[in-house]
Design a protein around this motif. Structure first.
Motif, PDB file in Angstrom:
ATOM      1  N   VAL A  45      -3.020  -8.734  -6.420  1.00 27.76           N
ATOM      2  CA  VAL A  45      -2.534 -10.008  -5.860  1.00 27.76           C
ATOM      3  C   VAL A  45      -2.579 -10.048  -4.327  1.00 27.76           C
ATOM      4  CG1 VAL A  45      -0.454 -11.415  -5.553  1.00 27.76           C
ATOM      5  CG2 VAL A  45      -1.176 -10.750  -7.843  1.00 27.76           C
ATOM      6  N   PRO A  46      -2.019  -9.053  -3.598  1.00 28.22           N
ATOM      7  CA  PRO A  46      -2.062  -9.132  -2.122  1.00 28.22           C
ATOM      8  C   PRO A  46      -3.496  -9.171  -1.600  1.00 28.22           C
ATOM      9  CG  PRO A  46      -0.497  -7.469  -2.841  1.00 28.22           C
ATOM     10  CD  PRO A  46      -1.288  -7.855  -4.050  1.00 28.22           C
ATOM     11  N   TRP A  47      -4.347  -8.367  -2.208  1.00 28.82           N
ATOM     12  CA  TRP A  47      -5.749  -8.349  -1.794  1.00 28.82           C
ATOM     13  C   TRP A  47      -6.402  -9.712  -2.048  1.00 28.82           C
ATOM     14  CZ3 TRP A  47      -9.923  -8.746  -5.325  1.00 28.82           C
ATOM     15  CH2 TRP A  47     -11.181  -8.547  -4.776  1.00 28.82           C
ATOM     16  N   HIS A 169      11.100  -7.533  -5.189  1.00 29.46           N
ATOM     17  CA  HIS A 169      10.640  -8.637  -4.339  1.00 29.46           C
ATOM     18  C   HIS A 169      11.261  -8.541  -2.947  1.00 29.46           C
ATOM     19  CE1 HIS A 169      10.737 -12.803  -2.763  1.00 29.46           C
ATOM     20  NE2 HIS A 169       9.542 -12.885  -3.306  1.00 29.46           N
ATOM     21  N   ARG A 170      12.557  -8.284  -2.901  1.00 27.53           N
ATOM     22  CA  ARG A 170      13.237  -8.174  -1.608  1.00 27.53           C
ATOM     23  C   ARG A 170      12.746  -6.959  -0.829  1.00 27.53           C
ATOM     24  NH1 ARG A 170      19.489  -9.589  -3.488  1.00 27.53           N
ATOM     25  NH2 ARG A 170      19.195 -11.855  -3.645  1.00 27.53           N
ATOM     26  N   CYS A 171      12.578  -5.838  -1.502  1.00 26.07           N
ATOM     27  CA  CYS A 171      12.115  -4.619  -0.829  1.00 26.07           C
ATOM     28  C   CYS A 171      10.695  -4.799  -0.299  1.00 26.07           C
ATOM     29  CB  CYS A 171      12.163  -3.439  -1.790  1.00 26.07           C
ATOM     30  SG  CYS A 171      13.821  -2.891  -2.224  1.00 26.07           S
ATOM     31  N   GLY A 180       4.479   2.053   1.575  1.00 27.01           N
ATOM     32  CA  GLY A 180       5.674   1.725   0.803  1.00 27.01           C
ATOM     33  C   GLY A 180       5.486   0.472  -0.018  1.00 27.01           C
ATOM     34  N   ARG A 181       4.818  -0.526   0.539  1.00 25.82           N
ATOM     35  CA  ARG A 181       4.543  -1.760  -0.193  1.00 25.82           C
ATOM     36  C   ARG A 181       3.650  -1.495  -1.397  1.00 25.82           C
ATOM     37  NH1 ARG A 181       3.566  -7.288   3.134  1.00 25.82           N
ATOM     38  NH2 ARG A 181       5.751  -7.690   3.657  1.00 25.82           N
ATOM     39  N   GLN A 182       2.665  -0.618  -1.213  1.00 20.13           N
ATOM     40  CA  GLN A 182       1.787  -0.266  -2.327  1.00 20.13           C
ATOM     41  C   GLN A 182       2.564   0.400  -3.464  1.00 20.13           C
ATOM     42  OE1 GLN A 182      -1.422  -0.900  -2.898  1.00 20.13           O
ATOM     43  NE2 GLN A 182      -1.703  -2.002  -0.989  1.00 20.13           N
ATOM     44  N   LEU A 185       4.571  -2.247  -5.267  1.00 23.66           N
ATOM     45  CA  LEU A 185       3.660  -3.024  -6.116  1.00 23.66           C
ATOM     46  C   LEU A 185       3.287  -2.229  -7.366  1.00 23.66           C
ATOM     47  CD1 LEU A 185       2.526  -5.861  -5.614  1.00 23.66           C
ATOM     48  CD2 LEU A 185       0.400  -4.785  -4.852  1.00 23.66           C
ATOM     49  N   ALA A 186       3.082  -0.918  -7.198  1.00 23.71           N
ATOM     50  CA  ALA A 186       2.754  -0.069  -8.342  1.00 23.71           C
ATOM     51  C   ALA A 186       3.914  -0.015  -9.337  1.00 23.71           C
ATOM     52  CB  ALA A 186       2.406   1.340  -7.862  1.00 23.71           C
ATOM     53  N   ALA A 187       5.145   0.037  -8.821  1.00 23.60           N
ATOM     54  CA  ALA A 187       6.315   0.039  -9.705  1.00 23.60           C
ATOM     55  C   ALA A 187       6.393  -1.261 -10.492  1.00 23.60           C
ATOM     56  CB  ALA A 187       7.588   0.239  -8.885  1.00 23.60           C
ATOM     57  N   ALA A 188       6.140  -2.383  -9.820  1.00 20.91           N
ATOM     58  CA  ALA A 188       6.149  -3.680 -10.506  1.00 20.91           C
ATOM     59  C   ALA A 188       5.058  -3.736 -11.565  1.00 20.91           C
ATOM     60  CB  ALA A 188       5.960  -4.809  -9.499  1.00 20.91           C
TER      61      ALA A 188
END
Length: 208
Positions: A45-47, A169-171, A180-182, A185-188
């Motif tokens: 999604v971010p990409w 979402h908040r994190c 950290g964002r990656q 996203l992997a956890a989601a």
């Protein structure tokens, strides 16, 4: 693999990912394939939002081309065999869900308690599903939570899942760390894959 530091560590993770992908394909589990596709979509999604319109069209073409080519080479008949279209598994799912809904209709508030589906299924199962009377779960997370813990347990499960995604979402949006964002996203993606798989099978593995 994408955020690991050091070439050796990245190679190790990529090798593990390739092995996992091979096992996934060899499993023949359509639920697992669908769950993995959804998880990969979340990671992308971010990409995807960073791409312009032309690059989005090009990306869709890159993904669609091998799929269309495979369909053309194999034909409808062989694709049906590959995805086991029309086999007994799909019909069995419907019979199991019907059985679970009958149990819920009889005990909507308290459910039947944990691990009791196995012992009650034979009394509620569709006559057409007599070959599968000894199943330990209803192959659906929502039905399983409702039957095992009652309506309040189902609502609590939904609340926990909702809070999980809200926290992620908040994190994600409060973090300036790319790695950290990656990981967020992997956890989601991982939990979403489990939830998607849980809609057609067990949420988490256990012996039948």
């Amino acid at each position: 693999a994408m955020v690991a530091r050091g070439a050796g560590i990245r190679r190790m993770w990529w090798a593990g990912g390739i092995v996992a992908a091979a096992v996934l394909v060899g499993s023949g589990s359509r639920g697992a394939w669908l769950a993995t596709a959804v998880a990969l979509g979340i990671i992308a999604v971010p990409w995807w939002w960073r791409l312009g319109l032309r690059l989005r069209i090009a990306a869709l073409a890159i993904v669609a081309t091998p799929v269309v080519a495979l369909a053309g080479l194999m034909g409808a008949g062989r694709l049906g065999v590959l995805f086991r279209a029309g086999d007994q598994s799909g019909a069995t799912r419907i019979w199991i869900w019907e059985s679970a809904l009958r149990m819920i209709a009889e005990r909507p508030w308290a459910g039947i308690g944990p691990d009791n589906f196995l012992y009650l299924n034979s009394a509620f199962v569709n006559p057409a599903g007599w070959r599968e009377p000894n199943l330990s779960h209803p192959h659906n997370l929502v039905l399983d939570a409702w039957l095992s813990t009652g309506l309040l347990g189902l609502l609590a499960t939904a609340l926990i899942i909702g809070l999980f995604y809200l926290t992620l979402h908040r994190c994600y949006h409060s973090s300036d760390d790319g790695a950290g964002r990656q990981l967020i996203l992997a956890a989601a993606a991982a939990v979403t894959a489990m939830l998607v798989h849980g809609l057609v099978d067990n949420f988490y593995f256990l012996p039948e």
